[in-house]
Design a protein around this motif. Structure first.
Motif, mmCIF file in Angstrom:
data_model
loop_
_atom_site.group_PDB
_atom_site.id
_atom_site.type_symbol
_atom_site.label_atom_id
_atom_site.label_comp_id
_atom_site.label_asym_id
_atom_site.label_seq_id
_atom_site.Cartn_x
_atom_site.Cartn_y
_atom_site.Cartn_z
ATOM 1 N N GLY A 113 -98.388 51.799 72.193
ATOM 2 C CA GLY A 113 -97.612 50.544 72.369
ATOM 3 C C GLY A 113 -96.309 50.250 72.095
ATOM 4 N N THR A 114 -95.994 49.014 71.570
ATOM 5 C CA THR A 114 -94.664 48.817 71.069
ATOM 6 C C THR A 114 -94.897 47.743 69.615
ATOM 7 O OG1 THR A 114 -93.870 48.395 73.243
ATOM 8 C CG2 THR A 114 -92.618 47.196 71.580
ATOM 9 N N LEU A 115 -94.200 48.231 68.671
ATOM 10 C CA LEU A 115 -94.038 47.707 67.266
ATOM 11 C C LEU A 115 -92.496 46.834 67.330
ATOM 12 C CD1 LEU A 115 -95.292 46.954 64.672
ATOM 13 C CD2 LEU A 115 -94.196 49.051 63.716
ATOM 14 N N PHE A 116 -92.849 45.720 67.189
ATOM 15 C CA PHE A 116 -91.759 44.653 66.919
ATOM 16 C C PHE A 116 -91.563 44.207 65.672
ATOM 17 C CE2 PHE A 116 -89.965 40.316 67.517
ATOM 18 C CZ PHE A 116 -88.590 40.608 67.539
ATOM 19 N N LEU A 117 -90.156 44.641 64.999
ATOM 20 C CA LEU A 117 -90.032 44.365 63.598
ATOM 21 C C LEU A 117 -88.859 43.383 63.603
ATOM 22 C CD1 LEU A 117 -90.216 47.738 61.879
ATOM 23 C CD2 LEU A 117 -91.988 46.098 61.801
ATOM 24 N N ASP A 118 -89.379 42.020 63.199
ATOM 25 C CA ASP A 118 -88.275 40.969 63.229
ATOM 26 C C ASP A 118 -87.717 40.922 61.921
ATOM 27 O OD1 ASP A 118 -86.807 38.722 64.128
ATOM 28 O OD2 ASP A 118 -88.194 37.258 64.238
ATOM 29 N N GLU A 119 -86.282 40.501 61.857
ATOM 30 C CA GLU A 119 -85.523 40.419 60.658
ATOM 31 C C GLU A 119 -85.799 41.524 59.932
ATOM 32 O OE1 GLU A 119 -85.562 36.468 58.541
ATOM 33 O OE2 GLU A 119 -87.039 35.562 59.911
ATOM 34 N N ILE A 120 -85.586 42.731 60.369
ATOM 35 C CA ILE A 120 -85.651 43.777 59.808
ATOM 36 C C ILE A 120 -84.549 44.073 58.640
ATOM 37 C CG2 ILE A 120 -83.829 45.100 61.429
ATOM 38 C CD1 ILE A 120 -86.715 46.949 60.047
ATOM 39 N N ASN A 121 -83.390 43.359 58.425
ATOM 40 C CA ASN A 121 -82.581 43.376 57.653
ATOM 41 C C ASN A 121 -83.074 42.738 56.124
ATOM 42 O OD1 ASN A 121 -82.157 41.120 59.306
ATOM 43 N ND2 ASN A 121 -80.655 40.403 57.949
ATOM 44 N N ALA A 130 -88.429 40.851 73.520
ATOM 45 C CA ALA A 130 -89.251 41.694 72.963
ATOM 46 C C ALA A 130 -90.341 41.956 73.565
ATOM 47 C CB ALA A 130 -89.382 41.829 71.516
ATOM 48 N N GLN A 131 -91.154 40.883 73.998
ATOM 49 C CA GLN A 131 -92.420 41.018 74.619
ATOM 50 C C GLN A 131 -92.081 41.177 76.102
ATOM 51 O OE1 GLN A 131 -95.064 37.611 73.990
ATOM 52 N NE2 GLN A 131 -94.915 37.727 71.949
ATOM 53 N N SER A 132 -90.905 40.879 76.684
ATOM 54 C CA SER A 132 -90.690 40.892 78.112
ATOM 55 C C SER A 132 -90.398 42.472 78.373
ATOM 56 C CB SER A 132 -89.524 40.271 78.585
ATOM 57 O OG SER A 132 -89.794 38.736 78.414
ATOM 58 N N ILE A 133 -89.818 43.102 77.280
ATOM 59 C CA ILE A 133 -89.662 44.566 77.332
ATOM 60 C C ILE A 133 -90.661 45.317 77.555
ATOM 61 C CG2 ILE A 133 -88.541 46.623 76.432
ATOM 62 C CD1 ILE A 133 -86.373 44.644 75.106
ATOM 63 N N HIS A 134 -91.566 44.945 76.493
ATOM 64 C CA HIS A 134 -93.116 45.670 76.639
ATOM 65 C C HIS A 134 -93.820 45.199 77.744
ATOM 66 C CE1 HIS A 134 -96.883 47.080 75.047
ATOM 67 N NE2 HIS A 134 -97.394 45.995 75.372
ATOM 68 N N SER A 135 -93.791 44.095 78.300
ATOM 69 C CA SER A 135 -94.417 43.772 79.645
ATOM 70 C C SER A 135 -93.985 44.619 80.561
ATOM 71 C CB SER A 135 -94.464 42.220 79.833
ATOM 72 O OG SER A 135 -95.013 41.393 78.809
ATOM 73 N N TYR A 136 -92.774 44.883 80.985
ATOM 74 C CA TYR A 136 -92.443 45.613 82.112
ATOM 75 C C TYR A 136 -92.313 47.198 81.764
ATOM 76 C CZ TYR A 136 -91.602 41.184 84.449
ATOM 77 O OH TYR A 136 -91.780 40.169 84.736
ATOM 78 N N ASN A 167 -100.835 48.762 76.631
ATOM 79 C CA ASN A 167 -101.290 49.097 75.248
ATOM 80 C C ASN A 167 -100.884 47.940 74.228
ATOM 81 O OD1 ASN A 167 -102.607 51.584 75.477
ATOM 82 N ND2 ASN A 167 -100.703 52.527 75.812
ATOM 83 N N LYS A 168 -100.962 47.834 73.005
ATOM 84 C CA LYS A 168 -100.783 46.790 72.224
ATOM 85 C C LYS A 168 -99.173 46.667 72.083
ATOM 86 C CE LYS A 168 -105.089 46.419 69.425
ATOM 87 N NZ LYS A 168 -105.412 45.148 69.948
ATOM 88 N N PHE A 169 -98.892 45.361 71.725
ATOM 89 C CA PHE A 169 -97.628 44.812 71.313
ATOM 90 C C PHE A 169 -97.981 44.259 70.021
ATOM 91 C CE2 PHE A 169 -94.665 41.375 70.651
ATOM 92 C CZ PHE A 169 -93.378 41.888 70.930
ATOM 93 N N ILE A 170 -97.457 44.821 69.101
ATOM 94 C CA ILE A 170 -97.553 44.322 67.717
ATOM 95 C C ILE A 170 -96.204 43.784 67.022
ATOM 96 C CG2 ILE A 170 -98.135 44.857 65.476
ATOM 97 C CD1 ILE A 170 -100.723 45.012 67.451
ATOM 98 N N SER A 171 -96.132 42.531 66.463
ATOM 99 C CA SER A 171 -95.243 41.844 65.832
ATOM 100 C C SER A 171 -95.316 41.531 64.374
ATOM 101 C CB SER A 171 -94.873 40.431 66.694
ATOM 102 O OG SER A 171 -93.717 39.844 66.278
ATOM 103 N N GLN A 172 -94.233 42.096 63.913
ATOM 104 C CA GLN A 172 -94.135 41.683 62.319
ATOM 105 C C GLN A 172 -92.921 40.920 62.085
ATOM 106 O OE1 GLN A 172 -96.859 41.780 59.886
ATOM 107 N NE2 GLN A 172 -95.114 40.553 58.912
ATOM 108 N N ASN A 173 -92.922 40.011 61.305
ATOM 109 C CA ASN A 173 -91.665 39.396 60.510
ATOM 110 C C ASN A 173 -91.624 39.988 59.457
ATOM 111 O OD1 ASN A 173 -89.882 37.723 59.221
ATOM 112 N ND2 ASN A 173 -89.967 36.347 60.878
ATOM 113 N N CYS A 174 -90.474 40.815 59.125
ATOM 114 C CA CYS A 174 -90.402 41.467 57.642
ATOM 115 C C CYS A 174 -90.260 40.633 56.505
ATOM 116 C CB CYS A 174 -89.468 42.704 57.720
ATOM 117 S SG CYS A 174 -89.627 43.862 59.010
ATOM 118 N N ALA A 175 -89.560 39.300 56.886
ATOM 119 C CA ALA A 175 -89.256 38.497 55.856
ATOM 120 C C ALA A 175 -90.411 37.681 55.436
ATOM 121 C CB ALA A 175 -88.241 37.479 56.293
ATOM 122 N N ALA A 176 -91.581 37.664 56.139
ATOM 123 C CA ALA A 176 -92.752 36.590 55.660
ATOM 124 C C ALA A 176 -93.463 37.596 54.742
ATOM 125 C CB ALA A 176 -93.598 36.738 57.057
ATOM 126 N N ILE A 177 -93.229 38.907 54.471
ATOM 127 C CA ILE A 177 -94.362 39.723 53.783
ATOM 128 C C ILE A 177 -93.663 40.025 52.476
ATOM 129 C CG2 ILE A 177 -95.987 41.645 53.663
ATOM 130 C CD1 ILE A 177 -96.953 39.501 55.554
#
Length: 449
Positions: free
Chosen positions: A232-240, A177-183, A189-199
């Motif tokens: 920028g990019t919002l990365f949502l991990d464990e969206i399920n 995910a970060q590599s996609i944003h980096s290129y 702009n910002k790359f923001i990551s959030q693990n949906c299972a952690a909240i």
């Protein structure tokens, strides 16, 4: 990767440009200050940067460093002495040239300055440069499948299409995910990551969409991640793992490109790219009702499937060598490699924790190792035990093995287990209720000494 915004910014002040290939051989040279820089094109084209500046080394040359790790270097001060003995102070930036996921060259841009001037022209760095994100060179692999994923990243990076990444735990989904944003063109702009299972689900809406003071007890005016990631990019991990009702709100926010803070009334425009990840098959999540079908189709415009480590055996040895080199440098050790028994284990173990587990196993071994090679005794007990049982089951069910071969195989596993769990040969012999001489004979028999 070249940050185009930064390159245009540099264009306002550079005096010289050098472009090299991936070996550091100069292919292009432009000099706008012939009164200061006394090297001509015919003296420099086709030569190595280390030949032109013999006082530089692989470690001190910015071009060679960028070619090695693919990381751009911005706004550095260098002091040069020309061949005529003139002292020059430069500000330079060196950037990698990337093609199909590989560094194929470097661009070095410099401006001659005096000491009073130099602080006034330091270039503004993007958020992405302040805190470096993963790039393609961080994906360490020899696997054809993984190299195709790296090529795919380059093809999709500069679109706004949503990407869904599927991979088991430890395969490196955030790295992708970060590599996609980096290129992408959004990389300033910002790359923001959030693990949906952690909240907890009752807090996730406020974290994603923001809150208005007084909307509930303790609420303050606070931006949500959709606002923070704007541009920028919002990365949502464990969206399920996200509550199914919350998923419908996410879908609405993505479709409308607007969010409304909890307790607020005014919608806020957003411009973000959404990347999601799951550690279960996406369609299985839809079937199990842990992922809304409409959200699945909205998010799964491009899907990247990361193969587990056990399905790319060529990477096990390659990554092992990489991590050994890394921890040798980090821990100031000189480990050569793996013993034959550990090599066999690594290549045949199923690695349920994938690359993360491999890295942690090697790091753990570095903490306790007592020789130049990683031995079975340096590995976690669970790893050796699981591998032993795995091999034993395979061998006992092997119809081509004779009874004698199966008995010998089982005896060898018992010997290995005793050695791993013992500090000395004498202790292993006591556990097996053998004399030291008898154990020594058996160890020689099975080449375990």
């Amino acid at each position: 990767m070249i940050n185009i915004g930064s390159l245009l910014n540099i264009n306002n002040y550079f005096d010289s440009i050098i472009i090299t290939d991936n070996r550091g051989i100069i292919e292009y040279y432009s000099n706008m200050r012939s009164d200061i820089y006394d090297l001509r094109q015919d003296e420099i084209i086709g030569k190595s940067i280390l030949e032109i500046h013999p006082y530089l080394t692989q470690e001190t040359s910015s071009i060679m460093r960028v070619l090695k790790d693919g990381r751009p270097i911005y706004d550095q001060i260098e002091y040069l002495t020309t061949k005529h003995g003139q002292n020059i102070t430069n500000i330079y930036s060196t950037l990698p040239i990337v093609k199909e996921g590989k560094v194929v060259g470097a661009i070095d841009l410099a401006r001659c300055v005096n000491e009073n001037e130099r602080q006034s022209i330091i270039l503004t760095r993007s958020n992405n440069e302040k805190e470096r994100l993963y790039q393609l060179n961080d994906i360490i692999t020899k696997s054809p499948v993984m190299n195709e994923i790296k090529s795919k990243i380059m093809r999709i990076a500069n679109t706004d299409s949503s990407v869904m990444i599927y991979g088991e735990t430890g395969t490196g989904k955030e790295l992708i995910a970060q590599s996609i944003h980096s290129y992408s063109y959004r990389n300033s702009n910002k790359f923001i990551s959030q693990n949906c299972a952690a909240i907890p689900s009752n807090l996730l809406e406020g974290i994603l969409f923001g809150t208005v003071k007084g909307s509930y007890t303790g609420a303050e005016n606070r931006r949500g991640l959709f606002e923070v990631a704007n541009g920028g990019t919002l990365f949502l991990d464990e969206i399920n793992s996200m509550d199914i009702n919350m998923q419908s709100k996410i879908l609405k926010a993505i479709e409308e490109k607007k969010v409304t803070r909890i307790g607020g009334t005014e919608p806020i425009d957003t411009d973000i790219r959404i990347i999601t990840a799951l550690n279960e098959q996406p369609l299985s999540c839809v079937e199990q009702n842990t992922l809304r079908e409409d959200l699945y189709y909205r998010l799964n415009v491009v899907q990247i499937d990361i193969p587990p480590l056990r399905e790319r055996s060529e990477d096990i040895t390659y990554l092992t060598d990489y991590f050994i080199s890394r921890y040798n440098s980090k821990m100031n050790k000189s480990i050569i490699g793996l013993s034959d028994e550990v090599k066999e284990l690594f290549l045949n173990y199923s690695w349920p924790g994938n690359i993360r587990e491999l890295r942690n196993v090697i790091e753990g071994a570095f903490n306790i190792i007592g020789s130049r090679y990683i031995q079975l005794r340096d590995l976690p007990h669970y790893l050796v035990s699981q591998f032993k049982n795995q091999l034993l089951n395979v061998e006992l069910n092997n119809q081509e093995m004779s009874l004698v071969e199966k008995v010998e195989s089982y005896e060898k596993r018992l010997l290995i287990n005793a050695l791993v769990s013992s500090e000395t040969i004498a202790e292993a012999a006591r556990k097996l209720k053998l004399s030291k001489q008898a154990l020594s004979y058996k160890l020689s028999k099975y080449n375990l000494k």
